[in-house]
Design a protein around this motif. Structure first.
Motif, PDB file in Angstrom:
ATOM      1  N   VAL A 570      64.572  95.213  22.425  1.00 51.42           N
ATOM      2  CA  VAL A 570      63.452  94.364  22.012  1.00 51.42           C
ATOM      3  C   VAL A 570      63.540  93.040  22.757  1.00 51.42           C
ATOM      4  CG1 VAL A 570      62.274  93.243  20.083  1.00 51.42           C
ATOM      5  CG2 VAL A 570      63.477  95.417  19.717  1.00 51.42           C
ATOM      6  N   ALA A 571      62.526  92.741  23.563  1.00 50.76           N
ATOM      7  CA  ALA A 571      62.444  91.449  24.241  1.00 50.76           C
ATOM      8  C   ALA A 571      61.445  90.585  23.485  1.00 50.76           C
ATOM      9  CB  ALA A 571      61.993  91.631  25.686  1.00 50.76           C
ATOM     10  N   LEU A 572      61.818  89.354  23.177  1.00 50.29           N
ATOM     11  CA  LEU A 572      60.896  88.471  22.479  1.00 50.29           C
ATOM     12  C   LEU A 572      59.824  87.973  23.446  1.00 50.29           C
ATOM     13  CD1 LEU A 572      63.149  86.440  20.034  1.00 50.29           C
ATOM     14  CD2 LEU A 572      62.285  88.791  19.903  1.00 50.29           C
ATOM     15  N   SER A 573      58.680  87.630  22.894  1.00 57.83           N
ATOM     16  CA  SER A 573      57.527  87.284  23.738  1.00 57.83           C
ATOM     17  C   SER A 573      57.745  86.025  24.556  1.00 57.83           C
ATOM     18  CB  SER A 573      56.278  87.126  22.877  1.00 57.83           C
ATOM     19  OG  SER A 573      56.446  86.090  21.923  1.00 57.83           O
ATOM     20  N   ASN A 574      58.689  85.174  24.143  1.00 55.43           N
ATOM     21  CA  ASN A 574      58.997  83.968  24.907  1.00 55.43           C
ATOM     22  C   ASN A 574      59.937  84.247  26.076  1.00 55.43           C
ATOM     23  OD1 ASN A 574      60.778  84.172  22.334  1.00 55.43           O
ATOM     24  ND2 ASN A 574      62.056  83.047  23.794  1.00 55.43           N
ATOM     25  N   GLY A 575      60.370  85.482  26.220  1.00 52.80           N
ATOM     26  CA  GLY A 575      61.331  85.833  27.259  1.00 52.80           C
ATOM     27  C   GLY A 575      60.735  85.881  28.653  1.00 52.80           C
ATOM     28  N   SER A 576      61.610  86.086  29.633  1.00 53.74           N
ATOM     29  CA  SER A 576      61.168  86.156  31.031  1.00 53.74           C
ATOM     30  C   SER A 576      60.367  87.427  31.259  1.00 53.74           C
ATOM     31  CB  SER A 576      62.372  86.121  31.964  1.00 53.74           C
ATOM     32  OG  SER A 576      63.083  87.350  31.902  1.00 53.74           O
TER      33      SER A 576
END
Length: 604
Positions: A570-576
């Motif tokens: 799971v990558a958070l939406s603020n991630g790269s």
């Protein structure tokens, strides 16, 4: 203004034969628990032949197909049974039986062996996604006794009383040899799918009631049907109404039973009042706490919570509510979680929502492992603020973890199992560059931080990011000689790192070191061939855990390997953008409690 009927219209659907048949067959094929329960024989005023509703003989009979799976969602059902005086949850098996037990008959009343007895066949089923929780098992065991009690009382009432609105297709109980009823305990997700599949309503409800009775068939068995109860919704309603979960379950069971016996509060005001009175009578007669479901729903109308709130929360279709994980089985044994930009918000704090989600997941047996670029003391310090460190927390000096971008890995009991140091020549070159260009640099040495001069950005490493306070070294050689250095961190603006530092050091390090970024204003130099992902893989091997058993949550480029390694990344939406490109799903941002959202949405 809502009428009482319109307000509680979502409580229970009209009986659906198609839905009832599917549920009944699923539950019956999985496990059928038959109880013939005797108390003092009660004779009904019914046309001959007269009969008694018996409870003292207690038998349990189970026929469970080992290959059975529900035709609805491909899930097995488990039935609570009692055999040989012991409680057990039956797993799929061929056959389990229990011998009949005889009880002393009521003194002063002769046995009426020739009278017809109405046998009650009750199945108490637990949907497989409900975990093996002692509270759930206890409630199912109580229902095994309570459901026949409610049935007996309700049968006496419909035989001896006249009703204005009740459907009288079930009236002459003397024409039946036995009555069959199943009660299924489930969670919101399961009952939501039933609503969607059979009623075309996209929400969860507290109870569903499905009739199986077809008067035209003239069968010797009265197949009442099925009552499906969401324990998850019941738990919320119990808390809101100030009573226990078993109290609420009994209320819902009585409501569902009366529907199956022909009561329907939805058809008119008179029908609503009649069913409300019947609910109250059954609950009070049996000494059970709480108001009937109709009256409870009406009392809550002014607040417009309970059913309306629960059924209209579209997010809960996929996302479990806080406090509800006890009604779900974990999908993963471990959750690996990054800190900066993930568990921590933009203020470098762990929100209370994230903290509660981690505690709840841990309480359900999921192991939380921190995988971060931080040093271990920093991680412990941050999590201590929200009561997540120490003996009962998720991190301590005695728990596994991946730190300093995988350069320090701690295994079982917090024992160091891996340590990798940076090439001293790379450290010297970086030190000289820092002094020459006045770019602040910090060397991470396990539990210490070293620097060459004071700078406000270096101070934020301690004041904002909770890392050990940097010690100022008098020279580059002193810094290199002071301790083994695992990684270096340059500080600059995001633009300065993108245009100057990263291009320069990506080329300068060659095959001696790697350049990584966790946050926009820091550039990290780590030993060549190392990464947070490789540290996670090493820890998994140490713990004998497969990647299929873990979920990982992150945001930065340094999290990419970890997310790819996990069964669910799971990558958070603020991630790269690079990180989001390799993730299985993209969650909400770290300022929107992204970790909690991922846990409630995907981990159970």
């Amino acid at each position: 203004m809502l009428t009482r009927s319109s307000f509680i219209r979502s409580l229970l659907p009209p009986p659906s034969p198609a839905m009832a048949s599917a549920i009944l067959h699923a539950a019956a094929a999985s496990a059928a628990s038959t109880f013939s329960l005797e108390r003092s024989p009660t004779t009904f005023s019914t046309p001959p032949p007269s009969f008694n509703l018996s409870p003292p003989r207690c038998s349990a009979r189970f026929v469970i197909s080992s290959s059975f799976r529900s035709s609805l969602f491909g899930r097995r059902f488990h039935a609570l049974c009692r055999g040989d005086g012991r409680r057990r949850l039956s797993r799929p098996m061929r056959f389990v039986s229990a011998s009949n037990k005889d009880y002393r008959k009521m003194r002063g009343r002769p046995a009426k062996s020739k009278e017809k007895q109405l046998e009650l066949s009750v199945s108490i089923c637990i949907e497989e996604e409900l975990p093996g929780d002692p509270e759930i098992s206890s409630i199912a065991e109580l229902l095994r006794l309570n459901v026949p009690m409610a049935m007996k009382l309700a049968f006496e009432r419909i035989t001896d009383s006249n009703y204005k609105t009740r459907d009288t297709s079930i009236q002459d109980l003397g024409g039946f040899e036995s009555v069959e009823l199943s009660v299924l305990l489930c969670n919101d997700e399961f009952i939501w799918k039933l609503n969607k599949e059979w009623r075309d309503e996209d929400h969860a409800t507290d109870v569903l009631s499905m009739s199986e009775h077809i008067p035209e068939l003239n069968l010797p068995i009265l197949m009442l049907g099925d009552i499906v109860i969401s324990m998850e919704t019941a738990a919320r309603q119990a808390e809101e109404r100030g009573h226990t979960l078993i109290d609420e379950i009994r209320i819902l069971m009585v409501h569902g039973l009366l529907h199956l016996l022909g009561f329907d509060h939805e058809i008119s005001e008179d029908a609503e009042e009649e069913m409300e009175e019947e609910e109250d009578f059954v609950l009070k007669s049996l000494g059970w706490k709480g108001k009937g479901l109709i009256r409870s729903a009406y009392d809550a109308e002014t607040n417009e919570n309970l059913h309306i709130e629960n059924s209209n929360d579209k997010l809960s279709k996929d996302k479990k509510k806080e406090g509800s994980l006890r009604f779900y089985r974990p999908k993963f044994k471990y959750i690996f979680c990054d800190m900066d930009g993930t568990l921590l918000n933009t203020k470098s704090q762990v929100s209370l929502t994230n903290a509660r989600a981690l505690k709840e997941a841990a309480s359900r047996g999921v192991k939380i492992v921190i995988a971060t670029g931080k040093a271990r003391p920093a991680a412990i310090s941050v999590l201590q603020m929200v009561d997540l460190s120490g003996k009962d927390g998720i991190i301590s000096e005695h728990t596994p973890g991946v730190f300093l971008q995988g350069l320090m890995v701690y295994g079982i009991n917090g024992r160091e199992i891996f340590k990798r140091n940076l090439d001293p020549n790379v450290c010297r070159e970086a030190g000289r560059y820092s002094l020459e260009h006045k770019v602040p640099l910090v060397a991470f040495c396990q539990d210490r931080c070293l620097t060459l001069f004071n700078h406000p950005l270096v101070d934020t490493l301690h004041s904002v990011y909770h890392e050990p306070k940097a010690e100022i070294m008098p020279s580059v050689e002193h810094m290199v000689a002071a301790a083994d250095i695992q990684k270096l961190v340059f500080f600059d603006t995001a633009e300065g790192i993108t245009t100057n530092l990263r291009p320069y050091w990506s080329k300068a390090t060659g095959d001696h070191a790697n350049v990584v970024q966790a946050v926009p204003d820091m550039l990290e130099i780590v030993p060549f061939g190392t990464s947070k992902g490789s540290g996670v893989k090493l820890l998994l091997d140490h713990l004998s855990v497969s990647s299929e058993e873990i979920m990982a949550i992150g945001d930065g480029e340094n999290d990419m390997e970890m997310l790819e390694l996990a069964s669910l990344g799971v990558a958070l939406s603020n991630g790269s953008e690079k990180t989001k490109a390799v993730a299985d799903v993209i969650g909400v941002s770290n300022d929107e409690d992204g970790v909690a959202d991922a846990i409630y949405r995907y981990a159970f």
